[in-house]
Write an enzyme that holds these catalytic residues in place. Structure first.
Site, short mmCIF file in Angstrom:
data_model
loop_
_atom_site.label_atom_id
_atom_site.label_comp_id
_atom_site.label_asym_id
_atom_site.label_seq_id
_atom_site.Cartn_x
_atom_site.Cartn_y
_atom_site.Cartn_z
N SER A 54 0.86 -1.19 0.00
CA SER A 54 0.00 0.00 0.00
C SER A 54 0.89 1.23 0.00
O SER A 54 2.10 1.12 0.20
CB SER A 54 -0.88 0.02 1.25
OG SER A 54 -0.15 0.48 2.37
N ASP A 55 0.32 2.40 -0.20
CA ASP A 55 1.10 3.60 0.09
C ASP A 55 0.93 3.90 1.58
O ASP A 55 0.16 3.24 2.29
CB ASP A 55 0.68 4.79 -0.80
CG ASP A 55 1.82 5.82 -0.92
OD1 ASP A 55 2.73 5.81 -0.06
OD2 ASP A 55 1.79 6.65 -1.84
N TRP A 56 1.63 4.90 2.05
CA TRP A 56 1.70 5.25 3.47
C TRP A 56 0.28 5.44 4.05
O TRP A 56 -0.40 6.40 3.70
CB TRP A 56 2.51 6.54 3.61
CG TRP A 56 2.77 7.04 4.98
CD1 TRP A 56 1.86 7.58 5.84
CD2 TRP A 56 4.04 7.07 5.65
NE1 TRP A 56 2.48 7.95 6.99
CE2 TRP A 56 3.83 7.66 6.91
CE3 TRP A 56 5.34 6.69 5.30
CZ2 TRP A 56 4.85 7.86 7.82
CZ3 TRP A 56 6.36 6.89 6.22
CH2 TRP A 56 6.11 7.47 7.45
#
Ligand code: NOJ
Length: 741
Positions: free
Chosen positions: A285-287
């Site tokens: 995932s992104d942050w």
């Protein structure tokens, strides 16, 4: 006792000498299967979780002791932002010696344009049209990082960007899907090499999947609405190319696409990426993008967000902890989640296996090698080489450039001439300001001993204060030439750094106008992370160099071009608009039913803006001149499955040796759906001496003409095509051919 137990189990799992990464695939699968069989749900979810270290580490490894506890208890599989051979080794020891199964951690980091040796921003490198050098930057990044305990790079960013307001345009290769794909492959291969288990390579990540660069209004994190055809034709090709090149990881975008956040986009991730393209690496995932799905308003709770991401094929969660905190309860309600959790774990362990971490978890944390390779002299040499090749000469009235290095006095004016932060740009990783050679220093090193170099800032980058103008004017008046170094600060592009105006910030334009009034030749050195719309500057200054943010060797590289030691050959990978109102503006647009005609009112245009961009895609001047002639095809038509050869003669008709980037475009004149007016399909970069000619041959295969037809089939349609070759997307010779059944 605990350590002994963990060591024993680790030994049992991996065998005394560890698995041989060169063994065949089934050995890898057997190893991972047997490991998965021993894992608890918690341990699997741990592998699926990534935490961040802290920049300011106060204790060993990380200040946040909860991360250490998670590592110790097998509930963390990865860190980002834990840097350096020593720190990564300490963290790894906890995972290997203290967790029950001793599964090694994987350390990720953002190395967008270098680890410690900072290269030009990716957009700048894309202007070099030099894939070998772009690959080399990636190789050096991997070399430095892999010695410093880093296994995994969150790069390349392969998002197509057609909106220069978007701050992250600096991280990619610009607006073109074909060129973006070439650059994506060069970068993936540079980071990963031939063998992920090599000591000198790192795993790469194609991000941000997908269409993050299409954020509405160019405002970072904003929503996107894109048809499937547009998605597949414009935004997905560089991702597919990265997948085909064997990239180890993909990262989800923060954006939602047609109502679904990318992190929960099962059609994108499960269907297109994992099924159609057969990608078998890991998706991160992104942050906190999993948890942010509650803010998107698609999940009511963190638990729902975790379930949505898992179902969509997001294997590892970055930073937010919804997987580890909630998927056990979700699994109790829905046993089918077990196979998804196993699948995600398998993909993550697979990348760790490919890196050779089960064989030697510490192999990349090598302080001796770190000290030897990081910031090596050769890396700085490469930084200068790629930096000078990334510069685009936008204007050169009356051959103002190159400057004579023996001028009596040169005035270097502008707020960026002595700046050491801006050349490093955003995402500077371990780059240090102390290593930057500024433009002023670069110029001083390049001029003869009798040349006086005068310097004044004139103004700040982004302020209304003109009190420095007087001193600047005084120096400029004494000089034989003025080098005006203006543009954007490092923190005006990059993540969360979108701009509504893309002009020169503050009073820098007024500074240029004041300098021009002195009557002295004004050479603008523009430093920026995105196209800058400032017509007066381009139309009035004597010369303009687009120098982007060029990294540690900015000064020497720019001086090389200013004084003609290097003849610039960069070409724009992105269109420069005249004004914000023209955005989105890109060369490969559709014709419309009413293509622009200046005299015809009812054609596509703005009534208050000149038509067309300030500078088109592919544009860039040289200190010499090139002429294209004899554009010829080897046949007038060809069949599906076959190819055609396009020949053209390129001549250096100027006075100095120079390189040219010859570009090949096509236009499908009538398709089952409307087609772009031009599509880049190839290029060749070649060096010619004055008077020298060379015949260039481009091959176009029928399959190069494929697109997503009316029935969403990817195929080439028979019919008439135009073919173009030339020096930019707006300066082309043309011919035509027919594709037969
Ligand atoms: C958020 C950014 O969007 C992404 O590109 C980056 O890799 C992560 N933060 C980690 O720093």
């Amino acid at each position: 006792m605990r350590i002994m137990f963990a060591t024993l189990i680790f030994g049992l799992i991996i065998g005394c000498s560890g698995p041989d990464p060169t063994q065949n695939l089934s050995a890898k699968e057997a190893f991972i299967d047997s490991l998965i069989n021993k894992m608890t749900i918690e341990e699997k979810l741990g592998q699926m979780s990534q935490s961040t270290g802290h920049w300011e580490m106060t204790g060993p490894v990380v200040a946040d002791s909860s991360n250490l506890e998670l590592t110790r208890t097998g509930r963390l599989g990865s860190f980002l932002n834990v840097i350096g051979a020593e720190r990564t080794r300490i963290a790894q020891e906890i995972a290997v010696n203290e967790s029950r199964l001793g599964i090694p951690l994987i350390f990720g980091y953002d190395m967008i344009h270098g680890y410690a040796t900072t290269f030009p921003i990716p957009l700048a490198e894309a202007a070099s049209w030099d894939l070998a050098l772009i690959k080399k930057s990636a190789e050096i990044t991997a070399l430095e990082a892999s010695a410093s305990g880093i296994h995994w790079n969150f790069a390349p960013m392969v998002d197509i960007a057609r909106d220069p307001r978007w701050g992250r345009i600096m991280e990619g290769a610009g607006e073109d899907p074909w060129w973006g794909s070439q650059v994506a492959v060069a970068r993936v291969k540079g980071y990963q090499g031939e063998d992920l288990s090599s000591l000198e390579t790192v795993a790469a990540t194609a991000k941000h999947f997908a269409a993050y660069g299409a954020a509405e209004g160019g405002r970072d994190y904003n929503s996107t609405e894109i048809s499937e055809r547009n998605l597949r034709e414009v935004y997905l090709p560089p991702f597919e190319a990265a997948s085909d090149a064997g990239v180890a990881a993909f990262m989800n975008g923060f954006n939602d696409i047609n109502g679904i956040p990318a992190t929960a986009h099962d059609f994108l991730v499960k269907q297109i990426l994992k099924t159609e393209w057969g990608f078998n690496g890991l998706v991160v995932s992104d942050w906190a993008s999993v948890q942010e799905m509650t803010d998107h308003g698609i999940a009511a709770t963190d638990a729902e967000a975790a379930a949505l991401a898992l179902e969509a094929g997001c294997d590892m969660e970055m930073v937010s902890k919804t997987y580890i905190n909630h998927l056990t309860e979700k699994l109790a309600l829905n046993p089918s989640y077990l196979s998804m959790i196993d699948e995600a774990t398998r993909r993550i362990l697979g990348v760790k296996y490919d890196l050779g971490l089960f064989d030697d978890p510490y192999k990349y944390s090598d302080s001796v090698r770190e000290a030897r390779v990081v910031r090596h002299n050769d890396h700085f040499k490469h930084a200068r080489e790629i930096a000078k090749r990334s510069i685009v000469l936008l204007e050169n009235r009356n051959n103002t450039l190159p400057l004579n290095p023996n001028l009596r006095k040169i005035a270097v004016i502008g707020p960026l001439a002595t700046d050491t932060e801006t050349p490093l740009a955003t995402w500077s990783a371990q780059g240090r300001q102390a290593d930057v050679t500024t433009i002023l220093e670069g110029i001083k090193l390049a001029v003869g001993t009798d040349t006086k170099v005068l310097q004044a800032d004139g103004c700040e980058i982004n302020s209304q204060d003109k009190s420095g103008f007087k001193k600047a004017r005084g120096l400029a008046k004494q000089a034989d030439a003025i080098v005006a170094v203006v543009g954007e600060h490092a923190l005006m592009s990059g993540e969360a750094l979108s701009r509504a105006d893309i002009d020169l910030p503050g009073v820098q334009l007024d500074l240029l106008k004041m300098l021009k009034e002195t009557g002295k030749p004004v050479v603008v050195v523009l430093m920026n992370g995105r196209p800058i719309a400032e017509p007066w500057m381009y139309e009035n200054c004597d010369a303009v160099l687009e120098t982007w943010h060029l990294g540690v060797q900015s000064g020497p590289a720019i001086a090389d071009v200013l004084f003609g030691h290097y003849n610039p050959a960069g070409k724009l990978p992105v269109t420069i608009p005249r004004s914000v109102g023209q955005i989105p503006i890109y060369y490969n647009h559709k014709n419309t039913g009413r293509a622009f005609e200046a005299q015809d009112r009812y054609t596509t245009k703005y009534i208050d803006e000149q038509h067309g961009p300030q500078y088109p895609f592919g544009y860039g001047l040289s200190y010499t001149e090139f002429t294209y002639s004899n554009l010829m095809l080897d046949k007038p038509s060809f069949h599906q499955g076959d190819s055609i050869i396009v020949n053209v003669t390129l001549t250096n008709t100027g006075d100095v040796p120079g390189e040219e980037v010859a570009q090949l475009y096509v236009r499908d004149l009538a398709g089952s759906v409307t087609r772009p007016i031009l599509e880049l399909k190839g290029f060749q970069k070649l060096m010619l001496d004055p008077g020298e000619s060379s015949t260039i041959a481009f091959t176009i295969k029928a399959e190069d003409l494929r697109f997503w037809d009316r029935n969403m089939k990817f195929k080439s349609e028979p019919g008439m095509f135009k073919v173009f070759v030339g020096t930019s997307s707006a300066d082309l010779s043309e011919s035509e051919f027919t594709l037969l059944d």
